[in-house]
Enzyme design. Structure first.
Site, PDB file in Angstrom:
ATOM      1  N   CYS A  32       0.848  -1.191   0.000  1.00  0.00           N
ATOM      2  CA  CYS A  32       0.000   0.000   0.000  1.00  0.00           C
ATOM      3  C   CYS A  32       0.882   1.238   0.000  1.00  0.00           C
ATOM      4  O   CYS A  32       2.111   1.159   0.029  1.00  0.00           O
ATOM      5  CB  CYS A  32      -0.926   0.006   1.216  1.00  0.00           C
ATOM      6  N   CYS A  49       3.473   1.604   2.690  1.00  0.00           N
ATOM      7  CA  CYS A  49       4.735   0.898   2.452  1.00  0.00           C
ATOM      8  C   CYS A  49       5.679   1.757   1.619  1.00  0.00           C
ATOM      9  O   CYS A  49       6.891   1.800   1.871  1.00  0.00           O
ATOM     10  CB  CYS A  49       4.472  -0.424   1.740  1.00  0.00           C
ATOM     11  N   ASP A  78      -2.974  13.629 -29.968  1.00  0.00           N
ATOM     12  CA  ASP A  78      -2.146  13.401 -31.138  1.00  0.00           C
ATOM     13  C   ASP A  78      -3.048  13.549 -32.362  1.00  0.00           C
ATOM     14  O   ASP A  78      -4.276  13.448 -32.252  1.00  0.00           O
ATOM     15  CB  ASP A  78      -1.546  11.994 -31.074  1.00  0.00           C
ATOM     16  N   ASP A  95      -1.890   7.207 -30.197  1.00  0.00           N
ATOM     17  CA  ASP A  95      -1.996   5.836 -30.702  1.00  0.00           C
ATOM     18  C   ASP A  95      -0.672   5.252 -31.147  1.00  0.00           C
ATOM     19  O   ASP A  95      -0.587   4.055 -31.425  1.00  0.00           O
ATOM     20  CB  ASP A  95      -2.971   5.786 -31.888  1.00  0.00           C
ATOM     21  N   ASP A 145       3.991   8.420 -29.328  1.00  0.00           N
ATOM     22  CA  ASP A 145       3.182   9.014 -28.261  1.00  0.00           C
ATOM     23  C   ASP A 145       3.459   8.402 -26.897  1.00  0.00           C
ATOM     24  O   ASP A 145       2.980   8.916 -25.882  1.00  0.00           O
ATOM     25  CB  ASP A 145       1.686   8.835 -28.577  1.00  0.00           C
TER      26      ASP A 145
END
Length: 768
Positions: free
Chosen positions: A24, A27, A429, A645, A649
């Site tokens: 978590c 930690c 993009d 995509d 990118d």
């Protein structure tokens, strides 16, 4: 150990560790504090998602072994991160083990919970106490052992977390049940709470598995990027080729690249001409001409010509390696945003313990009834057992991600789901995101006296056998005509690298063959074609960012210069729904930005059509990540979503607060993003942000109900108004409230109507 002298001051170096055993955000904080306390350490950044620690320190003052020892003393595992994928990347075995543990716990807890489920229907049935004891022992002490270990580490560090709460609450319920079972030996149905402890452990284990699966998937982006780099290279030596492993290639070596192969090194072309697909860098789907003197990048795809490339960069200095480093660094520096439950738990645990102790002493000392004192103190711990608190986030996340997936929105990272509702800026993009990503014939202009249909038929005939993207576009344009002229017969075709194609065609069996030239201005100049009549149209299309090809016709006898027939202008078509998606986002008050690797003309054209005023063109991968970082830092602090995509990118997707990848894109983009749109529909972008907002609202409501039951129930238990049975029922009711509230998300629907106007009822999702 790796060093980046450009990014770090000369007096420091950077060491990266793989850290295991973190569960978590508490930690993460503990490991960071442990590392920072070491003399010579300047800073430490620990990432729960990638299970890594990045430590900047003085190279002579701190050895890596000291860092590892410190992490291990804090109760976690650590090792130096090498070139191999981190432990988190090898996801299948750990995830399978955790899933098996969760399923086993649910299977053992089901018979214990069944009586509670059938009682409202008038069925009075309960397992014998001994059977309940037998079923609960493996859940509590075998499958739930991880909570004791993590809880002990937290207690030893004088900190509280969810694991400590689970260990304390379930132990109280289980211990009280075991004591009651012993005290009431021979009693048919003593009050037992084995089902409460077992169900809590089973559900929390399931939530841990879901969280782990999302975390470990982040390493896939690095693996997908690395897969673009060939393992071997052909070195040209004295007229022959020697195949060598890539790590043995040196700067200055001449690498032979065959047609259709992926270029293995960064370098400069010594000989040969070809088209090279550099979409991994620019995102532009049209291959570009590369000839002697031009630079090429490792990982890009060679086209039809053979090349000899002189190596100028190897290893970590290559562009692809830098992209990998950018993605990895962006992921490593992205801190978990969901700390609310752990922060609350760190306060909640000592408060509950103190209240239980006050209850025990109050009833024991002032009332003299130590039996009642123990019962009421245990009731405090039982009702405080954080079942609802542990379910508040995962239940809403499961419901939100589930309904989103049914509508084509794959949310792989729960953090992205929680962050996305804060988004104020959406950066897009261009190629493949707002546009289709494939060139199409946008204009076919014939010279005076030339039949347009005849010109297009000649061009399509020449390109009939080619798989070049522009050739496919020509064939599609010819086939799409209302009365397409039959294609002439192509007799011979010759590609001229870097210029175009020349072919002989014949319309009928007895017709004279003609020579057709299709290509750029350089091809036309080589054959003395007069382009004066076409200059204005070509310049207009070039200014709009379109790729222009000239078409000319010559007599095979070459008695005169070829005649210009016309021009073809190629461009990328805008995706259906892109305009509405931009309009919906702007109507919600979000700023929209276009970030493209394409040229200024193409980017400005798309931006004008879609109503985008903030346009950045010619942006390469490294600059994209920097631009996203600058957008995040603009006052007031902006939360940025990046939609893309392509491989180019990936750094920007990782650097953004939220990365959104189009499903038609590359695996690298989808791995680097927290959200993937399974359909290439821009309208799913506002839909993804909307489901994030609604899910986050459910999380906050769930946390309210979880704490509400504790705020009401704990004082009642302290005053003796609740015995452990009622406390267990209240705890179960809080869980039902949380899960029921989360399930309301299943009514959500995304924006779908392609013709809806912004702000109209059709443009807004149905309310959950």
């Amino acid at each position: 150990m790796t060093s980046d002298p450009q990014a770090i001051a000369p007096a420091t170096t950077r060491t990266r560790l793989d850290v295991s055993g973190m569960t978590c955000a508490a930690c993460v904080g503990r490991v960071e504090r442990t590392l920072v306390k070491i003399d010579g350490v300047r800073s430490a950044s620990v990432n729960l998602a990638t299970e890594t620690a990045q430590v900047e320190h003085e190279p002579d003052a701190v050895r890596p072994s000291v860092l590892i020892a410190a992490v291990e003393r804090a109760g976690y595992g650590a090792r130096i991160r090498g070139d191999q994928p981190p432990q988190g990347a090898n996801a299948a075995p750990p995830i399978d083990r955790d899933l098996i543990a969760a399923v086993a716990a649910l299977a053992l807890a089901a018979p214990l919970a069944l009586p509670m489920l059938v009682t409202p229907f008038g069925v009075e049935w309960m397992l014998p106490g001994l059977w309940q004891f037998v079923l609960s022992v493996p859940v509590q002490f075998v499958l739930g052992a991880r909570f004791y270990r993590a809880g002990w580490r937290a207690a030893r560090a004088l900190e509280g977390n969810m694991d400590l709460l689970v260990a304390l609450g379930t132990s109280a319920a289980w211990g009280l049940s075991a004591w009651t079972l012993w005290e009431h030996r021979g009693h048919e149905h003593p009050p037992l709470y084995f089902e409460a402890s077992s169900i809590v452990i089973a559900l929390v284990l399931l939530g841990k598995w879901l969280e782990l699966r999302a975390r470990r998937s982040t390493a896939a982006a690095i693996r997908a990027l690395s897969a673009l780099r060939p393992d071997h290279a052909r070195i040209a030596v004295d007229g022959r080729e020697i195949v060598l492993p890539l790590d043995q290639v040196r700067i200055g070596d001449h690498v032979a690249v065959r047609p259709g192969e992926r270029i293995s090194v960064d370098g400069e072309i010594e000989s040969g001409r070809s088209h090279v697909d550099e979409s991994m860098l620019t995102g532009e789907g049209v291959p570009v001409v590369r000839e002697p003197g031009d630079r090429v990048t490792g990982g890009s795809m060679n086209g039809e010509g053979a090349l000899v490339v002189r190596t100028t960069a190897i290893g970590a200095a290559t562009v692809l390696a830098r992209i990998i480093e950018l993605v990895e660094a962006a992921q490593a520096n992205k801190a978990p945003i969901q700390r609310l439950v752990d922060r609350a738990s760190s306060i909640f645990v000592p408060v509950v313990l103190a209240l239980a102790l006050v209850t025990l002493l109050g009833w024991g000392l002032f009332r003299g009834d130590w039996t009642a004192a123990v019962m009421h103190a245990v009731a405090v711990l039982v009702i405080a057992c954080p079942c609802a608190l542990g379910l508040a986030t995962p239940a809403a996340v499961m419901a939100g991600t589930g309904v989103a997936a049914r509508h084509g929105i794959l949310i792989k990272d729960a953090l992205a789901l929680e962050i996305a509702h804060h988004v104020t800026v959406v950066a897009f993009d261009k190629t493949g995101t707002l546009t289709v990503g494939e060139p199409r014939v946008m204009a076919c202009e014939a010279a005076a006296g030339v039949d347009r249909g005849r010109m297009l038929a000649l061009t399509a005939a020449v390109q009939a056998a080619s798989e070049h993207p522009l050739a496919r576009a020509v064939r599609q344009a010819h086939a799409g005509q209302a009365s397409a002229e039959p294609l002439p017969l192509t007799l011979d075709t010759r590609a001229v690298a870097g210029r175009g194609v020349i072919a002989e065609v014949r319309g009928a069996a007895d017709a004279k063959s003609l020579t057709v030239l299709i290509g750029n201005a350089r091809l036309m100049a080589d054959h003395a074609v007069d382009l004066t009549e076409l200059h204005a149209g070509a310049a207009r299309h070039a200014a709009a960012g379109r790729t222009v090809s000239y078409v000319a016709l010559a007599d095979p006898a070459q008695t005169s210069a070829p005649r210009a027939l016309g021009i073809l202008a190629f461009s990328d078509a805008i995706r259906p729904g892109a305009g509405l998606a931009i309009a919906v986002l702007r109507a919600r008050g979000l700023r929209t930005v276009l970030v493209s690797g394409d040229n200024e003309g193409a980017a400005q054209t798309v931006g004008r059509v879609l109503g985008l005023g903030d346009i950045h063109a010619g942006v390469l991968p490294e600059r994209k990540a920097q631009l996203i970082a600058s957008l995040r830092g603009e006052p007031p602090h902006s939360v940025v979503a990046m939609v893309g995509d392509g491989i180019n990118d990936a750094p920007a997707l990782a650097a953004a607060d939220v990365g959104i990848a189009m499903g038609s894109g590359t695996d690298v983009a989808m791995h680097a993003a927290g959200i993937t749109l399974m359909r290439s529909d821009p309208l799913l972008v506002p839909a993804a942000l909307d489901i994030s907002r609604r899910t986050h609202a459910r999380i906050r409501q769930n946390l309210f109900w979880a704490f509400f039951y504790n705020v009401i129930g704990i004082p009642a238990a302290m005053l003796g108004a609740l015995d452990p049975v009622i406390a267990g029922a209240a705890m179960a009711l809080s869980s039902v409230s949380v899960v029921g509230n989360a399930l309301l998300l299943t009514r959500w629907r995304p924006v779908r109507q392609a013709g809806a106007a912004p702000g109209s009822p059709q443009a807004n999702p149905a309310k959950a």
